[in-house]
Design a protein around this motif. Structure first.
Motif, PDB file in Angstrom:
ATOM      1  N   LEU A 134       0.951  -1.136  -0.028  1.00  0.00           N
ATOM      2  CA  LEU A 134       0.122  -0.125   0.062  1.00  0.00           C
ATOM      3  C   LEU A 134       0.990   1.353  -0.085  1.00  0.00           C
ATOM      4  O   LEU A 134       0.599   2.453  -0.477  1.00  0.00           O
ATOM      5  N   LEU A 135       1.905   1.151   0.756  1.00  0.00           N
ATOM      6  CA  LEU A 135       2.907   2.274   0.708  1.00  0.00           C
ATOM      7  C   LEU A 135       4.173   2.268  -0.393  1.00  0.00           C
ATOM      8  O   LEU A 135       4.795   3.314  -0.379  1.00  0.00           O
ATOM      9  N   ARG A 136       3.838   1.515  -1.359  1.00  0.00           N
ATOM     10  CA  ARG A 136       5.144   1.260  -2.288  1.00  0.00           C
ATOM     11  C   ARG A 136       5.169   2.583  -3.119  1.00  0.00           C
ATOM     12  O   ARG A 136       6.330   2.908  -2.987  1.00  0.00           O
ATOM     13  N   ALA A 137       4.168   3.207  -3.518  1.00  0.00           N
ATOM     14  CA  ALA A 137       4.335   4.450  -4.320  1.00  0.00           C
ATOM     15  C   ALA A 137       5.047   5.436  -3.491  1.00  0.00           C
ATOM     16  O   ALA A 137       5.940   6.311  -4.026  1.00  0.00           O
ATOM     17  N   GLU A 138       4.771   5.695  -2.215  1.00  0.00           N
ATOM     18  CA  GLU A 138       5.275   6.774  -1.338  1.00  0.00           C
ATOM     19  C   GLU A 138       6.680   6.269  -1.075  1.00  0.00           C
ATOM     20  O   GLU A 138       7.473   7.435  -1.033  1.00  0.00           O
ATOM     21  N   LEU A 139       6.939   5.129  -1.024  1.00  0.00           N
ATOM     22  CA  LEU A 139       8.437   4.465  -0.962  1.00  0.00           C
ATOM     23  C   LEU A 139       9.394   5.077  -2.088  1.00  0.00           C
ATOM     24  O   LEU A 139      10.317   5.616  -1.978  1.00  0.00           O
ATOM     25  N   ASN A 140       8.587   4.815  -3.218  1.00  0.00           N
ATOM     26  CA  ASN A 140       9.479   5.006  -4.663  1.00  0.00           C
ATOM     27  C   ASN A 140       9.396   6.329  -4.764  1.00  0.00           C
ATOM     28  O   ASN A 140      10.482   6.749  -5.096  1.00  0.00           O
ATOM     29  N   LYS A 141       8.479   7.419  -4.358  1.00  0.00           N
ATOM     30  CA  LYS A 141       8.601   8.882  -4.614  1.00  0.00           C
ATOM     31  C   LYS A 141       9.864   9.188  -3.752  1.00  0.00           C
ATOM     32  O   LYS A 141      10.495  10.153  -4.231  1.00  0.00           O
ATOM     33  N   HIS A 142      10.177   8.801  -2.753  1.00  0.00           N
ATOM     34  CA  HIS A 142      11.316   9.150  -1.841  1.00  0.00           C
ATOM     35  C   HIS A 142      12.471   8.403  -2.031  1.00  0.00           C
ATOM     36  O   HIS A 142      13.416   8.527  -1.314  1.00  0.00           O
ATOM     37  N   SER A 143      12.329   7.669  -3.184  1.00  0.00           N
ATOM     38  CA  SER A 143      13.546   6.754  -3.326  1.00  0.00           C
ATOM     39  C   SER A 143      14.093   5.826  -2.147  1.00  0.00           C
ATOM     40  O   SER A 143      15.426   6.161  -1.821  1.00  0.00           O
ATOM     41  N   ILE A 144      13.208   5.323  -1.521  1.00  0.00           N
ATOM     42  CA  ILE A 144      13.870   4.691  -0.383  1.00  0.00           C
ATOM     43  C   ILE A 144      13.858   3.274  -0.778  1.00  0.00           C
ATOM     44  O   ILE A 144      12.810   2.515  -1.238  1.00  0.00           O
TER      45      ILE A 144
END
Ligand SMILES: Nc1ncnc2c1ncn2[C@@H]1O[C@H](COP(=O)(O)OP(=O)(O)O)[C@@H](O)[C@H]1O
Ligand SMILES: [Mg+2]
Length: 278
Positions: A134-144
């Protein structure tokens, strides 16, 4: 009145007062429980807002894929003779994608609805990975970069799945927020799950290499309304603690060297936790 009669009267009055006191305490406990549930619901909704973009992405992707496969299927049928095999494959894909998008929606609905704890047996690692999804897009957005150390395999836990997921979600969202302004090192989120001892107790950790927490503030992290963020509610960690302690577990944080913070949870595995009577 003789002494015995006075004593009986005193006893009666004491007994009545005790009963009144008991009723008052019960009422206060019920009000507290109600307030706690309401607080938990509000915090869920707040963090829902924070990752609304993530959800939109999670649902948009399968929708786009379904439209694409529907076009492929229609094309296959307009052929002469119709390419039935290809059309059937496209329909199967649409069915599969639709079902997994439905799962996403169900878990989001579960997280935002007002519900009392409902314990079930579930695979812990699966539930934790669902939150990551569910948080994948948010993690990708911040290059985590996510380092997956979830090592419980099929191991099951008897607890409220949605609440355990909510704890995970709050911890990962905090980790993202602690890392997003770090620019001098690769951002890294580490998740670990293991059996803590032979009783079947579990240990889960969420670790980041973000800005960290000063020793002075560390004691206050779990206090309700404590926040160092401009728009922060300061409720995330206090809700996490309420949920974990209601499950008979423990949650605490440690500082990481050279950077970052780790949050650790232990949860009893065996005997199964039973919810407190309501
Ligand atoms: N992973 C983390 N790294 C650094 N600080 C953190 C981390 N998680 C929580 N904190 C600190 O704890 C505070 C309280 O967190 P929380 O209860 O989730 O409320 P909020 O996120 O709304 O501020 C945060 O404001 C932040 O200062
Ligand atoms: Mg938070």
């Amino acid at each position: 009145m003789d002494n015995a009669a006075v004593l009986t009267l005193d006893n009666e009055q004491l007994y009545r007062r005790l009963q009144q006191e008991k009723a008052r305490r019960l009422q206060a406990e019920q009000a507290l429980q109600h307030a706690t549930e309401e607080l938990a619901r509000l915090a869920r909704i707040t963090s829902m807002g924070e990752f609304a973009a993530s959800i939109a992405h999670e649902v948009n992707q399968p929708l786009a894929a379904m439209v694409l496969h529907a076009e492929v299927g229609l094309n296959a049928l307009t052929h002469t003779p119709p390419q039935l095999e290809q059309a059937r494959d496209a329909l199967k894909l649409i069915m599969h994608i639709g079902a997994s998008a439905g799962d996403v929606i169900r878990s989001i609905r579960g997280m935002s609805s007002k519900s009392s704890p409902v314990p079930t047996l579930f695979g812990v690692d699966d539930a934790l990975r669902e939150v990551l999804r569910l948080l994948r897009a948010e993690l990708n957005k911040h290059s985590i970069e996510v380092c997956d150390g979830l090592a419980l395999g099929e191991h099951q836990l008897y607890a409220d799945r949605v609440q355990v997921q909510q704890v995970m979600m709050n911890l990962v969202l905090n980790a993202i927020e602690a890392m997003k302004d770090v620019h001098d090192r690769p951002r890294r989120l580490e998740l670990r799950s293991t059996l803590a001892d032979i009783s079947g107790a579990l240990r889960v950790s969420v670790e980041d290499n973000g800005v960290g927490v000063s020793a002075k503030l560390a004691e206050r992290l779990f206090d309700p309304l404590f926040s160092t963020k401009p728009g922060g509610t300061g409720l995330g960690l206090s809700i996490c603690r309420t949920i974990i302690e209601a499950h008979g577990g423990r949650i605490w944080s440690t500082s990481r060297q050279p950077h970052g913070t780790a949050f650790h949870i232990t949860l009893k595995g065996n005997p199964p936790w039973t919810p407190p009577p309501s």
